[in-house]
Design a protein around this motif. Structure first.
Motif, PDB file in Angstrom:
ATOM      1  N   MET A  10       2.300  13.210  -4.952  1.00 17.64           N
ATOM      2  CA  MET A  10       2.031  12.316  -3.829  1.00 17.64           C
ATOM      3  C   MET A  10       0.798  12.764  -3.066  1.00 17.64           C
ATOM      4  O   MET A  10       0.449  13.933  -3.065  1.00 17.64           O
ATOM      5  CB  MET A  10       3.234  12.275  -2.886  1.00 17.64           C
ATOM      6  CG  MET A  10       4.427  11.622  -3.494  1.00 17.64           C
ATOM      7  SD  MET A  10       5.656  11.353  -2.226  1.00 17.64           S
ATOM      8  CE  MET A  10       7.044  10.927  -3.225  1.00 17.64           C
ATOM      9  N   SER A  11       0.162  11.789  -2.420  1.00 18.40           N
ATOM     10  CA  SER A  11      -0.991  12.064  -1.562  1.00 18.40           C
ATOM     11  C   SER A  11      -0.630  11.706  -0.134  1.00 18.40           C
ATOM     12  O   SER A  11       0.111  10.747   0.106  1.00 18.40           O
ATOM     13  CB  SER A  11      -2.188  11.226  -1.991  1.00 18.40           C
ATOM     14  OG  SER A  11      -2.581  11.576  -3.294  1.00 18.40           O
ATOM     15  N   ASP A  26      11.251   2.722  12.934  1.00 18.75           N
ATOM     16  CA  ASP A  26      12.217   3.755  13.319  1.00 18.75           C
ATOM     17  C   ASP A  26      13.627   3.188  13.440  1.00 18.75           C
ATOM     18  O   ASP A  26      14.610   3.871  13.138  1.00 18.75           O
ATOM     19  CB  ASP A  26      11.795   4.423  14.629  1.00 18.75           C
ATOM     20  CG  ASP A  26      10.606   5.352  14.450  1.00 18.75           C
ATOM     21  OD1 ASP A  26      10.337   5.771  13.302  1.00 18.75           O
ATOM     22  OD2 ASP A  26       9.940   5.658  15.458  1.00 18.75           O
ATOM     23  N   GLU A  27      13.744   1.943  13.851  1.00 21.74           N
ATOM     24  CA  GLU A  27      15.068   1.302  13.941  1.00 21.74           C
ATOM     25  C   GLU A  27      15.685   1.152  12.549  1.00 21.74           C
ATOM     26  O   GLU A  27      16.883   1.343  12.364  1.00 21.74           O
ATOM     27  CB  GLU A  27      14.951  -0.054  14.640  1.00 21.74           C
ATOM     28  CG  GLU A  27      16.248  -0.823  14.730  1.00 21.74           C
ATOM     29  CD  GLU A  27      17.338  -0.150  15.559  1.00 21.74           C
ATOM     30  OE1 GLU A  27      18.515  -0.563  15.413  1.00 21.74           O
ATOM     31  OE2 GLU A  27      17.042   0.775  16.337  1.00 21.74           O
ATOM     32  N   ASN A  36      13.900   7.767   5.891  1.00 17.38           N
ATOM     33  CA  ASN A  36      12.819   8.229   6.764  1.00 17.38           C
ATOM     34  C   ASN A  36      11.673   7.220   6.737  1.00 17.38           C
ATOM     35  O   ASN A  36      11.686   6.263   5.951  1.00 17.38           O
ATOM     36  CB  ASN A  36      12.332   9.623   6.341  1.00 17.38           C
ATOM     37  CG  ASN A  36      11.961   9.677   4.874  1.00 17.38           C
ATOM     38  OD1 ASN A  36      11.185   8.858   4.387  1.00 17.38           O
ATOM     39  ND2 ASN A  36      12.533  10.631   4.151  1.00 17.38           N
ATOM     40  N   ARG A  37      10.705   7.437   7.595  1.00 17.18           N
ATOM     41  CA  ARG A  37       9.552   6.529   7.679  1.00 17.18           C
ATOM     42  C   ARG A  37       8.800   6.431   6.355  1.00 17.18           C
ATOM     43  O   ARG A  37       8.384   5.346   5.946  1.00 17.18           O
ATOM     44  CB  ARG A  37       8.565   7.016   8.739  1.00 17.18           C
ATOM     45  CG  ARG A  37       9.024   6.854  10.155  1.00 17.18           C
ATOM     46  CD  ARG A  37       7.983   7.467  11.070  1.00 17.18           C
ATOM     47  NE  ARG A  37       8.290   7.254  12.474  1.00 17.18           N
ATOM     48  CZ  ARG A  37       7.593   7.793  13.456  1.00 17.18           C
ATOM     49  NH1 ARG A  37       6.542   8.561  13.186  1.00 17.18           N
ATOM     50  NH2 ARG A  37       7.928   7.557  14.708  1.00 17.18           N
ATOM     51  N   SER A  38       8.605   7.567   5.719  1.00 14.44           N
ATOM     52  CA  SER A  38       7.826   7.575   4.480  1.00 14.44           C
ATOM     53  C   SER A  38       8.453   6.696   3.410  1.00 14.44           C
ATOM     54  O   SER A  38       7.753   5.941   2.722  1.00 14.44           O
ATOM     55  CB  SER A  38       7.677   9.006   3.949  1.00 14.44           C
ATOM     56  OG  SER A  38       6.851   9.758   4.806  1.00 14.44           O
ATOM     57  N   ARG A  42       6.755   3.449   1.737  1.00 12.52           N
ATOM     58  CA  ARG A  42       6.582   3.367   0.286  1.00 12.52           C
ATOM     59  C   ARG A  42       7.220   2.090  -0.265  1.00 12.52           C
ATOM     60  O   ARG A  42       6.654   1.434  -1.143  1.00 12.52           O
ATOM     61  CB  ARG A  42       7.170   4.602  -0.400  1.00 12.52           C
ATOM     62  CG  ARG A  42       6.231   5.786  -0.397  1.00 12.52           C
ATOM     63  CD  ARG A  42       6.700   6.897  -1.325  1.00 12.52           C
ATOM     64  NE  ARG A  42       7.859   7.594  -0.804  1.00 12.52           N
ATOM     65  CZ  ARG A  42       7.799   8.630   0.032  1.00 12.52           C
ATOM     66  NH1 ARG A  42       6.641   9.079   0.453  1.00 12.52           N
ATOM     67  NH2 ARG A  42       8.900   9.228   0.433  1.00 12.52           N
ATOM     68  N   ALA A  43       8.396   1.715   0.257  1.00 11.68           N
ATOM     69  CA  ALA A  43       9.054   0.485  -0.199  1.00 11.68           C
ATOM     70  C   ALA A  43       8.195  -0.733   0.131  1.00 11.68           C
ATOM     71  O   ALA A  43       8.026  -1.633  -0.703  1.00 11.68           O
ATOM     72  CB  ALA A  43      10.436   0.356   0.437  1.00 11.68           C
ATOM     73  N   ALA A  44       7.636  -0.761   1.331  1.00 18.06           N
ATOM     74  CA  ALA A  44       6.773  -1.877   1.725  1.00 18.06           C
ATOM     75  C   ALA A  44       5.520  -1.934   0.855  1.00 18.06           C
ATOM     76  O   ALA A  44       5.093  -3.008   0.429  1.00 18.06           O
ATOM     77  CB  ALA A  44       6.399  -1.753   3.199  1.00 18.06           C
TER      78      ALA A  44
END
Length: 76
Positions: A10-11, A26-27, A36-38, A42-44
């Motif tokens: 990963m980068s 965050d919600e 988590n946010r990452s 990544r999904a988006a």
């Protein structure tokens, strides 16, 4: 601490996002939809790439959904 194989592939990138978007992200994490946010980002990104890259390579005829006769939809 040793890095996992996934981390080596990963980068790291930096992205500026509006505060409201970050609160909504965050919600999703708080509700357990993403760990988590990452992972959420990544999904988006996967969805965007699928839509813009993969689907763009599919000829239009293959992209159309097969029409289903009304009799099958309404149970006639």
């Amino acid at each position: 601490m040793p890095r996992s194989k996934n981390q080596d592939k990963m980068s790291l990138i930096s992205v500026h996002v509006p505060k409201k978007m970050l609160e909504e992200l965050d919600e999703l994490v708080r509700r357990g939809i993403f760990p988590n946010r990452s992972e959420a980002i990544r999904a988006a990104l996967r969805d965007l790439l699928y839509k813009e890259v993969f689907k763009a390579k599919i000829p239009k005829e293959e992209e159309k959904e097969e029409e289903v006769p009304i009799s099958l939809i309404r149970g006639r």
